[in-house]
Enzyme design. Structure first.
Site, PDB file in Angstrom:
ATOM      1  N   ASP A  80      -1.736   6.532   6.296  1.00  0.00           N
ATOM      2  CA  ASP A  80      -2.792   5.689   5.739  1.00  0.00           C
ATOM      3  C   ASP A  80      -3.090   4.644   6.806  1.00  0.00           C
ATOM      4  O   ASP A  80      -2.340   3.695   6.999  1.00  0.00           O
ATOM      5  CB  ASP A  80      -2.310   5.024   4.441  1.00  0.00           C
ATOM      6  CG  ASP A  80      -3.341   4.043   3.878  1.00  0.00           C
ATOM      7  OD1 ASP A  80      -4.397   3.856   4.504  1.00  0.00           O
ATOM      8  OD2 ASP A  80      -3.077   3.477   2.796  1.00  0.00           O
ATOM      9  N   LYS A 111     -12.619  -1.731   6.128  1.00  0.00           N
ATOM     10  CA  LYS A 111     -11.834  -2.686   6.902  1.00  0.00           C
ATOM     11  C   LYS A 111     -12.346  -2.723   8.347  1.00  0.00           C
ATOM     12  O   LYS A 111     -12.723  -3.762   8.844  1.00  0.00           O
ATOM     13  CB  LYS A 111     -10.345  -2.316   6.897  1.00  0.00           C
ATOM     14  CG  LYS A 111      -9.767  -1.931   5.521  1.00  0.00           C
ATOM     15  CD  LYS A 111      -9.546  -3.087   4.601  1.00  0.00           C
ATOM     16  CE  LYS A 111      -9.214  -2.757   3.162  1.00  0.00           C
ATOM     17  NZ  LYS A 111      -8.056  -1.933   2.885  1.00  0.00           N
ATOM     18  N   TRP A 145       0.820  -1.219   0.000  1.00  0.00           N
ATOM     19  CA  TRP A 145       0.000   0.000   0.000  1.00  0.00           C
ATOM     20  C   TRP A 145       0.850   1.263   0.000  1.00  0.00           C
ATOM     21  O   TRP A 145       0.544   2.220  -0.700  1.00  0.00           O
ATOM     22  CB  TRP A 145      -1.002  -0.021   1.157  1.00  0.00           C
ATOM     23  CG  TRP A 145      -2.090  -1.018   0.918  1.00  0.00           C
ATOM     24  CD1 TRP A 145      -2.350  -2.151   1.653  1.00  0.00           C
ATOM     25  CD2 TRP A 145      -3.059  -1.023  -0.150  1.00  0.00           C
ATOM     26  NE1 TRP A 145      -3.401  -2.838   1.103  1.00  0.00           N
ATOM     27  CE2 TRP A 145      -3.864  -2.180   0.008  1.00  0.00           C
ATOM     28  CE3 TRP A 145      -3.329  -0.172  -1.218  1.00  0.00           C
ATOM     29  CZ2 TRP A 145      -4.914  -2.490  -0.865  1.00  0.00           C
ATOM     30  CZ3 TRP A 145      -4.371  -0.484  -2.090  1.00  0.00           C
ATOM     31  CH2 TRP A 145      -5.153  -1.624  -1.912  1.00  0.00           C
TER      32      TRP A 145
END
Ligand SMILES: *Cc1c(COP(=O)(O)O)cnc(C)c1O
Length: 360
Positions: free
Chosen positions: A172, A196, A102
């Site tokens: 993030d 999530k 990511w």
């Protein structure tokens, strides 16, 4: 009715209580005669829902008054671009810490907007650890420092908050927001896609310090300008109304569970059970440095990869799904977010023991 234990990395499980409540309120929210999905986002009912969700999030994370909370769309992926568009403020450079898939993606997107300086990377050991602060080579002239505080795919979590001096820190936090207490005042900006650990896909949470807004680069679409979204209460256009409502129910569920301290304790208990077994096992293995292991995403491999399919099939027969690892790393991955009950991890570990006894 029988619900599965869903170990997906996202969209992921939601608390049963939350889903039941949303079900009860489906046809008629609080006597309004409407489903939340059918409400005007400018009507007083929905405004109340959105305001309460924001307040509950502020309470949970102790968000200081000089930070704005934005309920946006486009996922964490859009933030990979939106962050540089808003935070560069005329500077030509940003620092990025690369610890997995990511943060690599965030870096790639940022290169469109500025010079990216990789301040630290864990690529030398295949992204299996969090580079310690001493290893970070920060630039004095960076507009901000970006890192991924929990790498969902590799299962690497920062259990400490970096110190970047006066340069704003951007995180993030998509896959571990609300899983443990965090000192928001140490960040310039925190963002997270909701699917999530927060609620339905379609909602993106951005928590941003006020002084960082208002410097969006020329050409930034209005809906992507933090300052303009903040001024409009995240309602420049129609927001993800139903996702905000369900996220609000999740916030209240976390409050009932003892807030972030309470939920962190539960998460630690679940993670300890799984990692404890992994470390004793001669058959299963987690590759991440012990101190940097994610409490949310637990990748593991079998001693014999040719047994992967059999392992997954047996798991499904026992009501456990989505354990297959990310295509980039293979093996297995158990995502055990806030809403994964302790019983789910217990059942997984019991099955792993059984599997090891049979094949180990
Ligand atoms: C899932 C995830 C993303 C991508 O989220 P989208 O909402 O699909 O854009 C980005 N970063 C992290 C850490 C993630 O876990």
């Amino acid at each position: 009715m029988s619900r599965l234990f869903n170990f997906s990395a996202g969209p992921a499980m939601l608390p049963e209580e939350v889903l039941a409540r949303a079900g009860d309120e489906m046809l008629d929210w609080h006597g309004s005669g409407m489903c939340v999905m059918e409400m005007s986002h400018r009507g007083k009912e929905f405004i109340t829902i959105a305001e309460e969700a924001e307040q509950d999030l502020r309470d949970l994370m102790s968000i200081p008054a000089d930070y704005k909370v934005l309920f946006l769309q486009g996922g964490a992926t859009l933030q990979f671009a939106q962050v540089p568009m808003n935070l560069l403020g005329g500077k030509g450079k940003a620092d990025y810490v690369v610890t997995g898939e990511w943060s690599k993606k965030a870096t790639k997107e940022a290169r469109t907007y500025c010079e990216v300086h990789v301040a630290a990377s864990s690529e030398d050991r295949n992204f299996t650890y969090a580079p310690p602060q001493e290893a970070w080579k920060l630039s004095a002239d960076a507009a901000y420092v970006h890192y991924c505080s929990n790498e969902t795919i590799g299962g690497v979590e920062f259990n400490w908050t970096p110190d970047c001096g006066s340069v704003p820190l951007v995180a993030d936090a998509s896959s571990h927001i609300l899983s443990r207490p965090v000192d928001v005042s140490k960040f310039g900006l925190i963002y997270a896609g909701a699917q999530k650990n927060v609620g339905p896909a379609g909602l993106t949470i951005v928590i941003v310090r006020e002084d960082l807004m208002g410097r969006a680069q020329k050409g930034t679409p209005t809906v992507m300008d933090y300052k303009q979204q903040a001024a409009a209460g995240s309602m420049l256009n129609t927001p993800a109304t139903y996702a905000i409502y369900v996220a609000g129910l999740v916030f209240k569920w976390i409050k009932r569970a003892g807030g972030l301290a309470g939920i962190a304790q539960r998460n630690l208990t679940k993670a300890n059970l799984l990692y404890g077994y992994l470390d004793r096992s001669a058959f299963f293995r987690n590759p991440v440095a012990k101190n940097d292991r994610s409490r949310m995403n637990v990748p593991f491999v079998l001693a014999e990869p040719k047994l992967d399919a059999e392992f997954l099939k047996g798991a499904e027969e026992r009501g456990m799904v989505q354990l297959k690892g990310h295509r980039s790393v293979g093996g297995m991955r158990a995502s055990i977010y806030n809403a994964m009950p302790f019983e789910g991890v217990q059942r997984l570990v019991a099955y792993m023991k059984e599997f090891e006894a049979r094949h180990g």
